[in-house]
Write a protein that holds these residues in place. Structure first.
Motif, short mmCIF file in Angstrom:
data_model
loop_
_atom_site.label_atom_id
_atom_site.label_comp_id
_atom_site.label_asym_id
_atom_site.label_seq_id
_atom_site.Cartn_x
_atom_site.Cartn_y
_atom_site.Cartn_z
N VAL A 165 0.82 -1.21 0.00
CA VAL A 165 0.00 0.00 0.00
C VAL A 165 0.86 1.26 0.00
O VAL A 165 2.06 1.20 0.22
CB VAL A 165 -0.95 0.02 1.23
CG1 VAL A 165 -1.93 -1.13 1.17
CG2 VAL A 165 -0.16 -0.01 2.52
N PHE A 166 0.21 2.38 -0.20
CA PHE A 166 0.84 3.69 -0.10
C PHE A 166 0.37 4.29 1.22
O PHE A 166 -0.76 4.75 1.33
CB PHE A 166 0.42 4.54 -1.29
CG PHE A 166 1.03 5.92 -1.34
CD1 PHE A 166 2.08 6.30 -0.52
CD2 PHE A 166 0.56 6.84 -2.25
CE1 PHE A 166 2.64 7.56 -0.60
CE2 PHE A 166 1.10 8.11 -2.34
CZ PHE A 166 2.14 8.47 -1.51
N ALA A 167 1.19 4.24 2.25
CA ALA A 167 0.83 4.70 3.59
C ALA A 167 1.43 6.07 3.86
O ALA A 167 2.64 6.23 3.86
CB ALA A 167 1.33 3.70 4.64
N THR A 168 0.56 7.06 4.06
CA THR A 168 1.02 8.41 4.34
C THR A 168 0.61 8.82 5.74
O THR A 168 -0.38 8.33 6.28
CB THR A 168 0.45 9.43 3.33
OG1 THR A 168 -0.96 9.47 3.46
CG2 THR A 168 0.83 9.08 1.91
N THR A 169 1.36 9.74 6.31
CA THR A 169 1.03 10.26 7.64
C THR A 169 0.43 11.65 7.54
O THR A 169 -0.11 12.15 8.50
CB THR A 169 2.27 10.31 8.55
OG1 THR A 169 3.26 11.13 7.93
CG2 THR A 169 2.82 8.92 8.79
N SER A 170 0.55 12.28 6.37
CA SER A 170 -0.02 13.61 6.17
C SER A 170 -0.89 13.59 4.92
O SER A 170 -0.69 12.76 4.03
CB SER A 170 1.10 14.65 6.04
OG SER A 170 1.93 14.34 4.93
N PRO A 171 -1.83 14.51 4.82
CA PRO A 171 -2.69 14.55 3.63
C PRO A 171 -1.87 14.83 2.37
O PRO A 171 -0.92 15.61 2.41
CB PRO A 171 -3.65 15.70 3.91
CG PRO A 171 -3.47 16.06 5.32
CD PRO A 171 -2.16 15.52 5.78
N LEU A 172 -2.22 14.21 1.26
CA LEU A 172 -1.50 14.42 0.02
C LEU A 172 -1.58 15.86 -0.46
O LEU A 172 -0.68 16.35 -1.12
CB LEU A 172 -2.00 13.47 -1.07
CG LEU A 172 -1.65 12.01 -0.87
CD1 LEU A 172 -2.25 11.17 -1.99
CD2 LEU A 172 -0.15 11.80 -0.81
N SER A 173 -2.65 16.58 -0.12
CA SER A 173 -2.78 17.96 -0.57
C SER A 173 -1.72 18.86 0.04
O SER A 173 -1.39 19.90 -0.50
CB SER A 173 -4.17 18.51 -0.25
OG SER A 173 -4.37 18.51 1.15
N GLY A 174 -1.14 18.46 1.17
CA GLY A 174 -0.11 19.26 1.82
C GLY A 174 1.29 18.84 1.42
O GLY A 174 2.26 19.36 1.92
N THR A 175 1.41 17.91 0.48
CA THR A 175 2.72 17.39 0.09
C THR A 175 3.45 18.41 -0.77
O THR A 175 2.90 18.95 -1.72
CB THR A 175 2.54 16.08 -0.70
OG1 THR A 175 1.83 15.18 0.13
CG2 THR A 175 3.88 15.49 -1.07
N ALA A 176 4.70 18.65 -0.44
CA ALA A 176 5.51 19.62 -1.19
C ALA A 176 5.69 19.20 -2.64
O ALA A 176 5.87 20.03 -3.51
CB ALA A 176 6.87 19.79 -0.51
#
Length: 175
Positions: free
Chosen positions: A138-149
């Motif tokens: 899976v693609f596990a993120t800890t922050s929302p993708l919209s806030g990704t630099a």
């Protein structure tokens, strides 16, 4: 022999025996990671990923992974795990990647019949385990993708979400 030197020898041998038992372990723990990878960063938000190219298994990859920070344009840790028909590891590749490399996680079969699972995660050396099946790939993120630099230009949260739905087969584009 006096009692005190005998006690010292027993304590020394106990410490050596414990060290040997720990040194022969074939798995890493979070405590090992904290010890092996200090937390000072070369830039704000700096992080590390286990990094190897086609190691024979997870232990060899994690054991010899270089202790380097990811480039600033990277945001995620990537893992590609290839297994034979019996489920034994054939190769492990781990590295730092940008968002584009994480949009097609999951498991598939290569042209030789081997199972290949890819996964991405966000966080300092988060790619310790291997993906063995669809549940772990899976693609596990800890922050929302919209806030990704790394989301600039035509990428928006909606387009990333739609891409994930289409690539996972949840959304049928032939409707």
């Amino acid at each position: 022999m006096e009692p005190w030197p005998a006690v010292a020898w027993v304590l020394l041998l106990t410490v050596i025996a414990d060290w040997l038992k720990t040194a022969q372990s074939k798995d890493f723990t979070e405590q090992d990671i904290i010890y092996l990878h200090p937390s000072t960063t070369p830039f704000p938000g700096g992080f590390k990923c286990f990094t190897c190219e086609e190691a024979p298994d997870n232990y060899e990859c994690n054991r010899w992974a270089p202790d380097l920070y990811c480039p600033q344009e990277s945001r995620y840790c990537y893992t590609r795990h290839m297994m034979n028909l019996e489920g034994d590891s054939l190769s492990v590749t781990k590295r730092c990647v940008a968002l584009d490399d994480c949009l097609s996680t999951g498991c598939s079969e290569d042209h030789e019949g081997n199972k290949v699972c890819t996964a991405c995660c966000e966080g300092n050396i988060c790619n310790l385990p291997l993906p063995w099946n669809e549940t772990e790939a899976v693609f596990a993120t800890t922050s929302p993708l919209s806030g990704t630099a790394g989301l600039t230009g035509s990428y928006t949260l909606t387009s990333v979400f739609l891409t994930l739905l289409i690539s996972s087969g949840v959304w049928d584009t032939d409707v």
